[in-house]
Design a protein around this motif. Sequence first.
Motif, PDB file in Angstrom:
ATOM      1  N   ILE A  87       0.958  -1.101   0.058  1.00 49.83           N
ATOM      2  CA  ILE A  87       0.170  -0.059  -0.182  1.00 49.83           C
ATOM      3  C   ILE A  87       0.978   1.286   0.044  1.00 49.83           C
ATOM      4  O   ILE A  87       0.646   2.082  -0.629  1.00 49.83           O
ATOM      5  N   GLN A  88       2.029   1.346   0.749  1.00 53.06           N
ATOM      6  CA  GLN A  88       2.996   2.245   0.718  1.00 53.06           C
ATOM      7  C   GLN A  88       3.405   2.563  -0.651  1.00 53.06           C
ATOM      8  O   GLN A  88       3.490   3.836  -1.169  1.00 53.06           O
ATOM      9  N   ASN A  89       3.724   1.300  -1.163  1.00 56.51           N
ATOM     10  CA  ASN A  89       4.190   1.517  -2.755  1.00 56.51           C
ATOM     11  C   ASN A  89       3.138   2.134  -3.779  1.00 56.51           C
ATOM     12  O   ASN A  89       3.564   2.669  -4.748  1.00 56.51           O
ATOM     13  N   PHE A  90       2.079   1.806  -3.344  1.00 58.05           N
ATOM     14  CA  PHE A  90       0.962   2.114  -4.309  1.00 58.05           C
ATOM     15  C   PHE A  90       0.533   3.659  -4.246  1.00 58.05           C
ATOM     16  O   PHE A  90       0.663   4.354  -5.286  1.00 58.05           O
ATOM     17  N   PHE A  91       0.751   4.274  -3.243  1.00 57.63           N
ATOM     18  CA  PHE A  91       0.641   5.852  -3.050  1.00 57.63           C
ATOM     19  C   PHE A  91       1.866   6.484  -3.516  1.00 57.63           C
ATOM     20  O   PHE A  91       1.684   7.577  -3.794  1.00 57.63           O
ATOM     21  N   HIS A  92       2.850   5.937  -3.173  1.00 63.21           N
ATOM     22  CA  HIS A  92       4.375   6.579  -3.558  1.00 63.21           C
ATOM     23  C   HIS A  92       4.369   6.666  -4.991  1.00 63.21           C
ATOM     24  O   HIS A  92       5.020   7.549  -5.626  1.00 63.21           O
ATOM     25  N   LYS A  93       3.828   5.586  -6.039  1.00 60.27           N
ATOM     26  CA  LYS A  93       3.667   5.633  -7.546  1.00 60.27           C
ATOM     27  C   LYS A  93       2.888   6.921  -7.800  1.00 60.27           C
ATOM     28  O   LYS A  93       2.934   7.561  -8.868  1.00 60.27           O
ATOM     29  N   GLN A  94       1.806   6.892  -7.152  1.00 57.68           N
ATOM     30  CA  GLN A  94       0.743   8.032  -7.303  1.00 57.68           C
ATOM     31  C   GLN A  94       1.570   9.331  -7.257  1.00 57.68           C
ATOM     32  O   GLN A  94       1.398  10.233  -8.182  1.00 57.68           O
ATOM     33  N   GLU A  95       2.341   9.636  -6.226  1.00 55.02           N
ATOM     34  CA  GLU A  95       3.215  10.773  -6.062  1.00 55.02           C
ATOM     35  C   GLU A  95       4.043  10.970  -7.424  1.00 55.02           C
ATOM     36  O   GLU A  95       4.157  12.055  -7.934  1.00 55.02           O
ATOM     37  N   GLN A  96       4.821   9.962  -7.696  1.00 53.09           N
ATOM     38  CA  GLN A  96       5.729   9.935  -8.736  1.00 53.09           C
ATOM     39  C   GLN A  96       4.983  10.266 -10.108  1.00 53.09           C
ATOM     40  O   GLN A  96       5.340  11.203 -10.840  1.00 53.09           O
ATOM     41  N   ARG A 148       4.177  14.123 -10.134  1.00 50.30           N
ATOM     42  CA  ARG A 148       4.837  15.183 -10.429  1.00 50.30           C
ATOM     43  C   ARG A 148       5.235  15.326 -11.973  1.00 50.30           C
ATOM     44  O   ARG A 148       5.563  16.260 -12.377  1.00 50.30           O
ATOM     45  N   ARG A 149       4.987  14.377 -12.497  1.00 46.85           N
ATOM     46  CA  ARG A 149       5.046  14.380 -14.222  1.00 46.85           C
ATOM     47  C   ARG A 149       3.677  14.866 -15.078  1.00 46.85           C
ATOM     48  O   ARG A 149       3.756  15.165 -16.073  1.00 46.85           O
ATOM     49  N   MET A 150       2.583  15.315 -14.167  1.00 46.39           N
ATOM     50  CA  MET A 150       1.383  15.803 -14.818  1.00 46.39           C
ATOM     51  C   MET A 150       1.299  17.488 -14.643  1.00 46.39           C
ATOM     52  O   MET A 150       1.508  17.793 -13.485  1.00 46.39           O
ATOM     53  N   ASP A 151       0.759  17.702 -15.464  1.00 44.69           N
ATOM     54  CA  ASP A 151       0.594  19.440 -15.607  1.00 44.69           C
ATOM     55  C   ASP A 151      -0.563  19.769 -16.827  1.00 44.69           C
ATOM     56  O   ASP A 151      -0.176  19.500 -17.982  1.00 44.69           O
ATOM     57  N   PRO A 152      -1.598  19.969 -16.471  1.00 43.63           N
ATOM     58  CA  PRO A 152      -1.845  20.274 -15.079  1.00 43.63           C
ATOM     59  C   PRO A 152      -2.594  18.899 -14.421  1.00 43.63           C
ATOM     60  O   PRO A 152      -2.689  17.806 -15.225  1.00 43.63           O
TER      61      PRO A 152
END
Length: 340
Positions: free
Chosen positions: A250-259, A262-266
């Motif tokens: 679960i930690q890895n799942f939400f960490h990947k969402q963070e990554q 970072r590459r999305m705009d907007p």
Amino acid sequence: MSSPRSPLLCPVYAQVPNACTNGMVDLGTTLLESLQTVEEAHPDVQGPIYGSQWRTVKVYVRLHGSSAPILCPLKHHKDMGSPQVEWHGPYGKIYSGRSKRIKDDKSLVFSNAYPDLSGFYTCTVQYYYNGQRDISANTFEVFVFTDPEVSFNMAVTYQIDTCSNIDMYLVVDKMQEVLNIMLQMLRCQVVHPKMNCKLDKVSGVSSASMHIIFQLDAFGRSWGDACKQTHIRDCTDASNSRVEKARTLIQNFFHKQEQMLRRMDPKPIIHYIAGSLTMERLYNCKPGYGIHNKKHHTCSNCCVVCHPGSYSATHETKCQGCEDSVTYGEVTCRQFGKDL
């Protein structure tokens, strides 16, 4: 004046070397002091557990496990014959059997322990010396215990445009579905998701945050099969290992969402707020067990079988009071012929 000496007061006590000399003991020596301090045997003790003439000794035996040898201190003197030793437990005189064995040295050993083994045990030692009979008795209270079962309370926060956006309910449902698919191989599950939305105003700009809380436990679909694969009857260690692995996933799942964010705009209208995942470790006991920090000092983090006068019907950590509970490990409270 020196303390009185008698060959009948010289127990063989492993923790007090040189306490006996020529079959005699000084009652004012460290032997007496040592015996007076005996109260609880550590649950993981490997060596023998000795009784005390001054108080009941508590003994802890792991569920489905074996105990260290439990011994009455014996007295040795050249004019004494062999002692007569008898053990009595909750159900009367003890004879060697599948779960209880009396060894050649008269020690009592438990194996494949189950809750009904809990209770008071008395070792009676009888000697004949110069035509006189000497009897001593030591009492032990045996408690079966197991390790706590681990689960986690977790929380995450998502940003959203407004609390009237009905898609936030779909996010909660989808998050639970995806996590449970991911955890399926571990037989763990995410349960009891709850969400609340809060309107935020920063520098005149309106936005909202949705706070989601949920619980991770080790009792998902087919968790019993995972227990059987360990080839042990008490699979607490196996379930705790599985839930720790699920926590990491679960930690890895939400960490990947963070990554990804970072590459999305907007960023998407509804998105995970980086670093918002929090976890709280919870401890639970099997029904019939509870954690008693004050009563069981040397097993303060153990799930110990509920004492007579109490019971536990759920996976809580406390045994509840019940006057009509007369055995150890009760899972119901029977009062006036009814189950509570």
